[in-house]
Design an enzyme around this catalytic site. Structure first.
Site, PDB file in Angstrom:
ATOM      1  N   HIS A 133      -9.937  51.673  -7.923  1.00 44.74           N
ATOM      2  CA  HIS A 133     -10.917  50.685  -7.443  1.00 44.74           C
ATOM      3  C   HIS A 133     -12.088  51.306  -6.678  1.00 44.74           C
ATOM      4  O   HIS A 133     -12.681  50.644  -5.816  1.00 44.74           O
ATOM      5  CB  HIS A 133     -10.204  49.640  -6.547  1.00 44.74           C
ATOM      6  CG  HIS A 133     -10.816  48.274  -6.646  1.00 44.74           C
ATOM      7  ND1 HIS A 133     -10.489  47.231  -5.822  1.00 44.74           N
ATOM      8  CD2 HIS A 133     -11.778  47.793  -7.474  1.00 44.74           C
ATOM      9  CE1 HIS A 133     -11.192  46.167  -6.139  1.00 44.74           C
ATOM     10  NE2 HIS A 133     -11.980  46.481  -7.143  1.00 44.74           N
ATOM     11  N   CYS A 143      -9.903  44.448  -0.898  1.00 45.53           N
ATOM     12  CA  CYS A 143      -9.441  45.695  -1.533  1.00 45.53           C
ATOM     13  C   CYS A 143     -10.416  46.872  -1.589  1.00 45.53           C
ATOM     14  O   CYS A 143     -10.165  47.918  -1.000  1.00 45.53           O
ATOM     15  CB  CYS A 143      -9.009  45.407  -2.973  1.00 45.53           C
ATOM     16  SG  CYS A 143      -7.856  44.041  -3.174  1.00 45.53           S
TER      17      CYS A 143
HETATM   18 CA    CA Z   1      -6.024  44.185  -1.439  1.00 43.66          CA
END
Ligand code: CA
Length: 487
Positions: free
Chosen positions: A137, A79
């Site tokens: 993120h 991610c």
């Molecule tokens: Ca991901």
């Protein structure tokens, strides 16, 4: 006097009409850009890539009216670094962001360095109205916040994931807060809108779709075009689906797969709402829609990457080859397929080109503008190699791809060479047949590895997150891929 006043009003009105006409005549005709990112979505988990059990009617309709990609890659196989690559157009290894961010309780606040330019910065500077909705993120403190990285609007959560049902996460958040906890898990924190916490009441995927509808509706009222980065956390864990979405899949018996399917279906429903809004507000024909996943599906969590090997986190195809399409009525030929490799790194220069934006001087992007190649069907790359690298405890898994050829080394296994266009399952190692090609690709990877900098934060399973520079392994200085020493 009355006449004078009337004349003045008339002349004012006339002026306004002239001004309005001028402005309408010079209307900004650059396209809106809608970038939809799924999280951990498997290669074979959408209808347009041949899913046999999960149905995604809205995504399929768009994919069928646009161009699909069989060899679309991301900058990293999980991610955080994948998103860092997507936003900056540069390999995350080059600016120390090759690991997922530690949460703020452990790090005190780190993020993608401010020296990096985000695609949103460039589009915002080019007079786009910009929004990010969903998972971020890329840093939690102010300087790394989406509103300080080129996004006029942000609705979502700053860390790497979130629970889905508000009745669950609100209750647990309230209880922990009442107990005086100051390190409440991020998956339970309230969502936020431009830095202000909000009490969400809808299933998260539906909430993000609702906010996207609001953004494109607001966007339709503006003179300027817009860019929306709609980053669903579905179908990332925790596996939590609405019963009515799971009920769409009576043929799936495995509970994990059924829940995962329901989460994908909720995303698909959400995309339909956004696309319907584009149509209702007259923006459908002038909006480029790009859809992809941030990395491969996680097999242990119900995903399916068939026919690719392995999944999220791997340098094998299942880790970073993802489902993808581009849709733009009249500009992208419907029912078309692009057969050459593309990379999420290509989106920055592609979007900048669509927006006729000026790139900051000295900015060195790693991708290519896809737009001319999408018109001709030719490769956007002229013999260039691109890469994937994932550091593990004591080695680095590495892949180098040029056209259909891929050199890959996983763990301490020897290098292998595959034709990943003809053999996407990476089943037939051609390294003995084409040793020179293998050597060439590995040399490229070696040269590339010397552009890396030390990670700014680091995660290993046993010890948790570390972020002090002195505790980092020296990833690139002892790099010698040809010798088989890869850390
Ligand atoms: Ca991901």
């Amino acid at each position: 006097m009355i006449l004078n006043a009337l004349q003045r009003s008339l002349s004012y009105l006339l002026g306004a009409v002239i001004l309005f006409s001028t402005s309408a005549g010079a209307a900004d005709e650059r396209p809106n850009i809608l970038l939809i990112l799924a999280d951990d979505l498997g290669y074979a988990d959408v209808g347009f890539n041949g899913s046999s059990d999960i149905t995604t009617p809205s995504l399929d309709e768009l994919a069928n009216e646009g161009v699909t990609f069989s060899q679309a890659y991301v900058a990293h196989a999980f991610c955080g670094p994948s998103r860092a690559g997507l936003m900056t157009g540069r390999y995350p290894h080059k600016f120390g962001s090759q690991f997922n961010l530690p949460d703020i309780y452990m790090s005190g606040g780190v993020g993608v360095p401010e020296s990096e330019v985000f695609v949103s910065d460039v589009l915002q500077d080019s007079n786009y109205f910009t929004g990010a909705i969903g998972k971020w993120h890329l840093g939690e403190t102010d300087k790394y916040h989406p509103n300080n990285r080129g996004f006029d609007e942000f609705y979502g959560f700053l860390n790497g994931g979130h629970n889905y049902f508000p009745e669950d996460f609100n209750r647990r958040y309230d209880a922990l807060r009442a107990a005086g906890r100051t390190d409440i898990p991020h998956y339970l924190l309230p969502l936020e809108h431009n830095g202000q916490r909000v009490r969400e009441t809808e299933y998260i995927t539906d909430a993000l779709s609702r906010e996207a509808v609001k953004f494109v509706t607001d966007g339709s009222k503006k003179e300027q075009p817009w860019f929306l980065y709609l980053a669903y956390n579905a179908p990332h864990t925790p596996l939590q689906a609405k019963p009515e979405d799971m009920a769409k899949f009576p043929h799936i018996k495995d509970k994990k797969r059924k829940t995962y399917a329901g989460m994908v279906y909720a995303l698909d429903r959400g995309v339909k709402r956004v696309i319907d809004t584009l149509k209702e507000t007259g923006q459908y024909d002038n909006t480029v829609v790009v859809f992809l996943s941030d990395n491969g599906g996680k097999l242990s969590q119900g995903a399916n990457n068939d026919p690719l090997r392995a999944g999220k986190g791997s340098a094998l195809e299942g880790g970073f080859r993802v489902p993808m399409f581009v849709h733009w009525p009249g500009k992208i030929k419907s029912n078309s397929h692009y057969k050459h490799p593309v990379n999420a790194l290509d989106l920055f220069p592609t979007f900048a080109s669509l927006a006729e934006a000026e790139l900051p001087q000295g900015l060195e992007l790693d991708g290519e503008n896809l737009w001319p190649a999408l018109q001709t069907g030719e490769s956007a790359r002229k013999g260039e190699t691109f890469f994937a690298m994932r550091h593990r405890g004591d080695h680095s898994d590495t892949a180098a791809i040029r056209d259909q050829w891929k050199a890959v080394r996983v763990g301490k296994e020897p290098w292998a060479l595959y034709d990943v266009a003809a053999d996407p399952a990476e089943s037939k190692d051609l390294s003995e047949e084409k040793p020179n090609l293998l050597h060439d690709l590995v040399t490229d990877a070696n040269v590339w590895s010397w552009t890396h900098v030390q990670p700014r934060w680091f995660h290993i399973q046993k010890e948790g997150f570390l972020w002090r520079e002195e505790s980092m392994p020296r990833f690139h200085e002892t790099f010698d891929l040809l010798e088989g020493k890869s850390y």
